[in-house]
Design an enzyme around this catalytic site. Structure first.
Site, PDB file in Angstrom:
ATOM      1  N   ASP A 217       0.896  -1.156   0.000  1.00  0.00           N
ATOM      2  CA  ASP A 217       0.000   0.000   0.000  1.00  0.00           C
ATOM      3  C   ASP A 217       0.933   1.203   0.000  1.00  0.00           C
ATOM      4  O   ASP A 217       1.523   1.558   1.026  1.00  0.00           O
ATOM      5  CB  ASP A 217      -0.924  -0.004   1.225  1.00  0.00           C
ATOM      6  N   LYS A 260      -2.887  11.347  -1.494  1.00  0.00           N
ATOM      7  CA  LYS A 260      -1.979  11.687  -0.380  1.00  0.00           C
ATOM      8  C   LYS A 260      -0.624  12.132  -0.960  1.00  0.00           C
ATOM      9  O   LYS A 260      -0.521  13.231  -1.481  1.00  0.00           O
ATOM     10  CB  LYS A 260      -1.834  10.483   0.560  1.00  0.00           C
ATOM     11  N   ARG A 385     -10.023   7.660  15.354  1.00  0.00           N
ATOM     12  CA  ARG A 385      -9.377   6.439  14.872  1.00  0.00           C
ATOM     13  C   ARG A 385      -9.274   5.506  16.072  1.00  0.00           C
ATOM     14  O   ARG A 385      -8.242   5.359  16.698  1.00  0.00           O
ATOM     15  CB  ARG A 385      -7.980   6.724  14.295  1.00  0.00           C
TER      16      ARG A 385
HETATM   17  O1  PLI Z   1      -9.426   7.168   0.074  1.00  0.00           O
HETATM   18  P1  PLI Z   1      -8.901   6.303  -1.014  1.00  0.00           P
HETATM   19  O2  PLI Z   1      -9.932   5.381  -1.559  1.00  0.00           O
HETATM   20  O3  PLI Z   1      -8.217   7.087  -2.094  1.00  0.00           O
HETATM   21  O4  PLI Z   1      -7.723   5.418  -0.404  1.00  0.00           O
HETATM   22  C1  PLI Z   1      -7.945   4.444   0.555  1.00  0.00           C
HETATM   23  C2  PLI Z   1      -6.742   4.296   1.439  1.00  0.00           C
HETATM   24  C3  PLI Z   1      -5.934   3.208   1.309  1.00  0.00           C
HETATM   25  N1  PLI Z   1      -4.854   3.028   2.106  1.00  0.00           N
HETATM   26  C4  PLI Z   1      -4.511   3.927   3.055  1.00  0.00           C
HETATM   27  C5  PLI Z   1      -3.323   3.664   3.882  1.00  0.00           C
HETATM   28  C6  PLI Z   1      -5.283   5.059   3.236  1.00  0.00           C
HETATM   29  O5  PLI Z   1      -4.922   5.923   4.170  1.00  0.00           O
HETATM   30  C7  PLI Z   1      -6.448   5.267   2.427  1.00  0.00           C
HETATM   31  C8  PLI Z   1      -7.308   6.365   2.629  1.00  0.00           C
HETATM   32  N2  PLI Z   1      -7.159   7.145   3.683  1.00  0.00           N
HETATM   33  C9  PLI Z   1      -7.948   8.149   4.060  1.00  0.00           C
HETATM   34  C10 PLI Z   1      -9.164   8.568   3.316  1.00  0.00           C
HETATM   35  C11 PLI Z   1      -7.581   8.852   5.255  1.00  0.00           C
HETATM   36  O6  PLI Z   1      -8.235   9.834   5.630  1.00  0.00           O
HETATM   37  O7  PLI Z   1      -6.588   8.442   5.892  1.00  0.00           O
END
Ligand code: PLI
Length: 461
Positions: A217, A260, A385
């Protein structure tokens, strides 16, 4: 005289978006209307938005210029090929399967690799990742080191996989039941904690001996690369770009939320080495995301993404300032005597709600209550969380009770200044002074899946 020199943002601000402070009365009403869930607040009611670092980055002038050059062809868009080149150059994967965001990639990967009854080990769960693994009939097994579950542990690589736990999963279920291990970089739910290169190399060796794929990931892999450069022997002289490519070299593919590290507001991908696997992924892609040369993104999205990806590794200055800001906020909060996950991670400061409001039992959702209290104090929006995010055991129906019960204050990239961080820290300190008054919560609505997004609550008593 000290030879200390401060970091500063490697950019100046060209365009601004006004934000507005509201009254406490206004925020109390907004909080009640949102059912004590910061996901349900309107952003107009938020002053400083630290809900997430996902899709909230400020793009550069070069990325904005790229939007105008996006090729919106349905098939074979020029911007898609720019993205393919960028992924090959920055991450080193040959096969690109574009998706609308990270969970789109997780969905496709889980569907092509997991059969009902399979087991998928991972270094702590992430909400959407685990959901898609279970949706495909698999079971997630946590193989992260024990230190990751202890907020006070200062282990430099709390994201590491415990090789003995992984070996035990292989011994118990047999490698044939384990299609892949899901290795997250800068583990989100552990507090944005990195894994070491040595650990990833060892995971790769162990898995390949058993014909188990290693799927990364890569959502915050750049942030992980920074910690390797800072903390792991032999990496101080390497650029974060070089370290990032080495991380990927020990894996067979990656899911990516480009919202991100990659500095865009939407987008993601599944990247693979095996062309046959990529062909199977593309066959599903057309049903769930879009044609294999856009996968849910517009041409302009792909253009901005290709540019953001290159920009994040062009120099180390970006990531130094990004993580520097997170650590600045963490330092202020710790200096006020407030417990957070240690060491401060890459994308967020995680307040240890179990330590701050110990009078609330975990089934009264301490982190949810503390998140709401911070919002009411100052309009700063964080995210729970803890037990709410962890959901219920599908077999017993009981809450999962994670050891970490945290409030996440997540810093968007290139968006806020140090003055905003000062305001946030002052608000957290003010809430801490009144912490005994914070009441527990109970559900008024609990969605069956990924409940933290849409659940509503009321105060007990
Ligand atoms: O929000 P997406 O669908 O683009 O990605 C999902 C996702 C996958 N892996 C990890 C480690 C994440 O942190 C993640 C999404 N995180 C969000 C939305 C957050 O607020 O941390």
């Amino acid at each position: 005289m000290s030879d200390h020199r401060s970091w500063a943002e490697p950019y100046k601000i060209k365009m601004v978006e006004p934000i507005r402070m509201t009254t406490r009365e206004h925020r109390e009403a907004a909080n009640r209307a949102a059912g004590y869930n910061t996901f349900l607040l309107a952003s107009d009611d938020v002053y400083i938005d630290l809900l997430t670092d996902s899709g909230t980055s400020a793009m550069s002038e070069y990325q904005w210029a790229g939007l105008m050059l996006g090729d919106e062809a349905y098939a074979g868009s020029r911007s898609f090929y720019h993205l393919v080149d960028a992924v090959r150059e920055v991450y080193g994967y040959e096969e690109l399967v574009p998706t609308h965001q990270g969970r789109g990639a997780e969905h496709i990967l889980s569907q092509i690799l997991i059969s009902p009854g399979d087991v998928v080990p991972g270094n702590m769960y992430f909400t959407t990742t685990k959901f898609h693994q279970e949706h495909a009939g698999g079971t997630f097994v946590d193989v992260i080191i024990d230190e990751a579950h202890d907020p006070a542990s200062t282990h430099p690589f709390k994201g590491n996989v415990d090789l003995a736990k992984l070996q035990a999963v292989i011994d118990e279920h047999g490698a044939g039941k384990i299609p892949y291990i899901s290795v997250e970089t800068n583990v989100n739910m552990a507090g944005g904690q990195p894994l070491s290169m040595a650990n990833l190399r060892a995971v790769h060796e162990l898995c390949h001996r058993h014909d188990i794929l290693v799927m990364l990931d890569a959502t915050r892999a750049l942030e992980n690369a920074w910690f390797i450069q800072q903390r792991e022997e032999g990496y101080a002289g390497k650029s974060v770009g070089e370290i990032l490519r080495e991380i990927c070299s020990y894996t067979d593919g990656a899911t990516m939320s480009s919202k991100k590290d990659n500095l865009v507001n939407i987008g993601g991908f599944l990247a693979l080495r095996d062309p046959d696997l990529a062909r199977r992924a593309r066959a599903l892609l057309v049903a769930f995301e879009g044609l294999h040369t856009y996968g849910g993104m517009s041409g302009r999205d792909m253009e901005a993404l290709a540019r953001g990806m290159r920009e994040m590794v062009a120099t180390d200055d970006h990531i130094r300032a990004r993580i520097g800001q997170v650590h600045y906020l963490g330092g202020l909060i710790n200096d006020a005597g407030i417990a957070t996950v240690q060491p401060i991670g890459g994308h967020a400061v995680f307040i240890d709600a179990a330590a701050v409001v110990p009078h609330l039992p975990q089934d009264q959702f301490p982190a949810q209550a503390l998140t709401a209290a911070i919002y009411v104090d100052s309009g700063v929006r964080g995210m729970e969380r803890g037990v709410v995010s962890a959901g219920r055991d599908p077999v017993t129906g009981d809450h999962h009770y994670p050891k970490l019960e945290l409030v996440r204050l997540t810093i968007p990239r290139r968006v806020y200044t140090q003055a905003h961080m000062d305001v946030v820290a002052e608000s957290v300190a003010a809430v801490y002074e009144r912490r005994e008054q914070i009441k527990g919560l109970r559900f008024t609505y609990e969605p069956p899946e990924l409940r933290f997004f849409q659940a509503t609550f009321e105060e007990i008593g």
